[in-house]
Motif scaffolding. Structure first.
Motif, mmCIF file in Angstrom:
data_model
loop_
_atom_site.group_PDB
_atom_site.id
_atom_site.type_symbol
_atom_site.label_atom_id
_atom_site.label_comp_id
_atom_site.label_asym_id
_atom_site.label_seq_id
_atom_site.Cartn_x
_atom_site.Cartn_y
_atom_site.Cartn_z
ATOM 1 N N PHE A 267 0.827 -1.209 0.000
ATOM 2 C CA PHE A 267 0.000 0.000 0.000
ATOM 3 C C PHE A 267 0.864 1.263 0.000
ATOM 4 O O PHE A 267 0.548 2.238 -0.691
ATOM 5 C CB PHE A 267 -0.946 -0.004 1.198
ATOM 6 N N LEU A 268 1.948 1.251 0.763
ATOM 7 C CA LEU A 268 2.831 2.417 0.803
ATOM 8 C C LEU A 268 3.487 2.653 -0.553
ATOM 9 O O LEU A 268 3.599 3.799 -1.011
ATOM 10 C CB LEU A 268 3.906 2.225 1.879
ATOM 11 N N TYR A 269 3.910 1.581 -1.197
ATOM 12 C CA TYR A 269 4.553 1.711 -2.504
ATOM 13 C C TYR A 269 3.572 2.252 -3.540
ATOM 14 O O TYR A 269 3.891 3.175 -4.301
ATOM 15 C CB TYR A 269 5.101 0.361 -2.958
ATOM 16 N N THR A 270 2.364 1.696 -3.562
ATOM 17 C CA THR A 270 1.353 2.151 -4.516
ATOM 18 C C THR A 270 0.984 3.610 -4.263
ATOM 19 O O THR A 270 0.847 4.405 -5.198
ATOM 20 C CB THR A 270 0.094 1.270 -4.420
ATOM 21 N N PHE A 271 0.847 3.964 -2.982
ATOM 22 C CA PHE A 271 0.525 5.357 -2.640
ATOM 23 C C PHE A 271 1.650 6.290 -3.073
ATOM 24 O O PHE A 271 1.392 7.382 -3.606
ATOM 25 C CB PHE A 271 0.294 5.489 -1.134
ATOM 26 N N SER A 272 2.908 5.880 -2.848
ATOM 27 C CA SER A 272 4.040 6.734 -3.216
ATOM 28 C C SER A 272 4.098 6.948 -4.722
ATOM 29 O O SER A 272 4.400 8.051 -5.191
ATOM 30 C CB SER A 272 5.352 6.122 -2.714
ATOM 31 N N ILE A 273 3.800 5.893 -5.485
ATOM 32 C CA ILE A 273 3.785 6.021 -6.946
ATOM 33 C C ILE A 273 2.713 7.021 -7.374
ATOM 34 O O ILE A 273 2.958 7.924 -8.187
ATOM 35 C CB ILE A 273 3.525 4.654 -7.611
ATOM 36 N N ALA A 274 1.510 6.864 -6.819
ATOM 37 C CA ALA A 274 0.407 7.767 -7.169
ATOM 38 C C ALA A 274 0.714 9.199 -6.734
ATOM 39 O O ALA A 274 0.467 10.155 -7.481
ATOM 40 C CB ALA A 274 -0.885 7.277 -6.519
ATOM 41 N N PHE A 275 1.271 9.341 -5.540
ATOM 42 C CA PHE A 275 1.545 10.675 -4.995
ATOM 43 C C PHE A 275 2.596 11.407 -5.821
ATOM 44 O O PHE A 275 2.390 12.556 -6.241
ATOM 45 C CB PHE A 275 2.003 10.554 -3.542
ATOM 46 N N PHE A 276 3.725 10.738 -6.065
ATOM 47 C CA PHE A 276 4.813 11.413 -6.770
ATOM 48 C C PHE A 276 4.504 11.597 -8.255
ATOM 49 O O PHE A 276 4.993 12.541 -8.877
ATOM 50 C CB PHE A 276 6.121 10.650 -6.578
ATOM 51 N N THR A 277 3.686 10.706 -8.816
ATOM 52 C CA THR A 277 3.256 10.918 -10.196
ATOM 53 C C THR A 277 2.374 12.158 -10.288
ATOM 54 O O THR A 277 2.545 12.997 -11.181
ATOM 55 C CB THR A 277 2.485 9.691 -10.719
ATOM 56 N N SER A 278 1.444 12.284 -9.352
ATOM 57 C CA SER A 278 0.577 13.469 -9.313
ATOM 58 C C SER A 278 1.397 14.729 -9.079
ATOM 59 O O SER A 278 1.171 15.770 -9.713
ATOM 60 C CB SER A 278 -0.469 13.320 -8.204
ATOM 61 N N LEU A 279 2.367 14.626 -8.168
ATOM 62 C CA LEU A 279 3.233 15.766 -7.878
ATOM 63 C C LEU A 279 4.039 16.157 -9.115
ATOM 64 O O LEU A 279 4.212 17.347 -9.410
ATOM 65 C CB LEU A 279 4.182 15.410 -6.728
ATOM 66 N N GLY A 280 4.507 15.146 -9.836
ATOM 67 C CA GLY A 280 5.267 15.410 -11.052
ATOM 68 C C GLY A 280 4.428 16.094 -12.115
ATOM 69 O O GLY A 280 4.891 17.022 -12.785
ATOM 70 N N VAL A 281 3.185 15.642 -12.267
ATOM 71 C CA VAL A 281 2.285 16.262 -13.246
ATOM 72 C C VAL A 281 2.016 17.716 -12.880
ATOM 73 O O VAL A 281 2.050 18.609 -13.742
ATOM 74 C CB VAL A 281 0.962 15.472 -13.331
#
Length: 261
Positions: free
Chosen positions: A180-194
């Motif tokens: 869950f932490l890994y999936t959340f980090s991917i979603a979070f940093f992808t959104s942050l990158g966008v």
């Protein structure tokens, strides 16, 4: 060291800085080598490579899978341990002989490298330590597949071909939490990158550099044109390219994983 609130670069000994940064990377890899020899393994080779758009030195310790799980974790963290020793030596040197700007920069970069290497989500020492602790390979793919499988079953009411790795109770709980932490980090940093991409595209600095380039070109001032172009490339285009490639890679990976049902 600091004049008017800005860094006095004249106090930086750049040849020494580069030499010590290379030495820092070698010390890190030397830690892995020492740990491997300590457990009876001989590393295959020491090489150079590119990771996350930056040069790295790496040690091929593929045979570490022959070790026990605890020994693999020790081998994974040995590089960081040696960097901590380096940090202690640098701190002691500056404590007794005074703060040196070059050594201070090396110390800060060394600390930053330790923190990045501890990151359990990038393919760094922290990731391999987590992988070895859990006792599975391809942790990224399996953790994301676990979350995807859970979403398919709970939300879409569809079954997938995912099979939970056979783990001990403690490792199983760790795996679920990590997933869950890994999936959340991917979603979070992808959104942050966008969001950052849009911010850069709309920033005044981007438009300013473009306007400066137009003005310099119209006036035939190629010195200012080169300076504005350099600022545009380093300040905006390189970060855009870097984040864009990362986002594309993440999206492609997620699509590929979702299709595996």
């Amino acid at each position: 060291m600091f004049e008017g609130g800005s860094l006095d670069t004249k106090q930086i000994h750049f040849p020494l800085l580069v030499t010590m940064l290379i030495a820092m990377m070698l010390i890190h890899e030397f830690g892995h080598v020492v740990a491997s020899f300590n457990f009876g393994l001989k590393p295959r080779f020491l090489g150079l490579g590119i990771y996350m758009f930056q040069p790295i030195i790496f040690t091929d310790t593929s045979d570490a899978w022959e070790l026990k799980r605890g020994q693999r974790v020790v081998s994974d963290m040995a590089g960081i341990y040696f960097q901590l020793i380096l940090g202690a030596v640098l701190s002691a040197w500056m404590l007794f002989f005074g703060v040196n700007l070059t050594l201070l920069i090396v110390s800060v970069i060394n600390i930053a490298a330790i923190v990045l290497n501890l990151d359990p989500f990038l393919r760094s020492d922290g990731y391999w330590a987590v992988t070895d602790y859990i006792g599975i390979n391809n942790a990224h793919e399996k953790t994301f597949s676990y979350v995807k499988n859970l979403m398919f079953r709970k939300i879409l009411r569809k079954e997938t071909n995912f099979q939970m790795p056979k783990l001990k109770p403690a490792a199983r709980k760790f795996f679920i939490g990590y997933s869950f932490l890994y999936t959340f980090s991917i979603a979070f940093f992808t959104s942050l990158g966008v969001l950052y991409l849009f911010a850069v595209l709309k920033s005044s600095a981007l438009n300013k550099n473009i306007d400066l380039m137009k003005s310099a070109y119209s006036q035939g001032n190629f010195a200012d044109l080169g300076a504005a172009f350099t600022g545009l490339v380093i300040g905006q285009l390189v970060p855009l390219l870097f984040l864009g490639l990362i986002i594309i890679r993440i999206v492609k990976y997620m699509i590929k994983t979702i299709k595996k049902r």
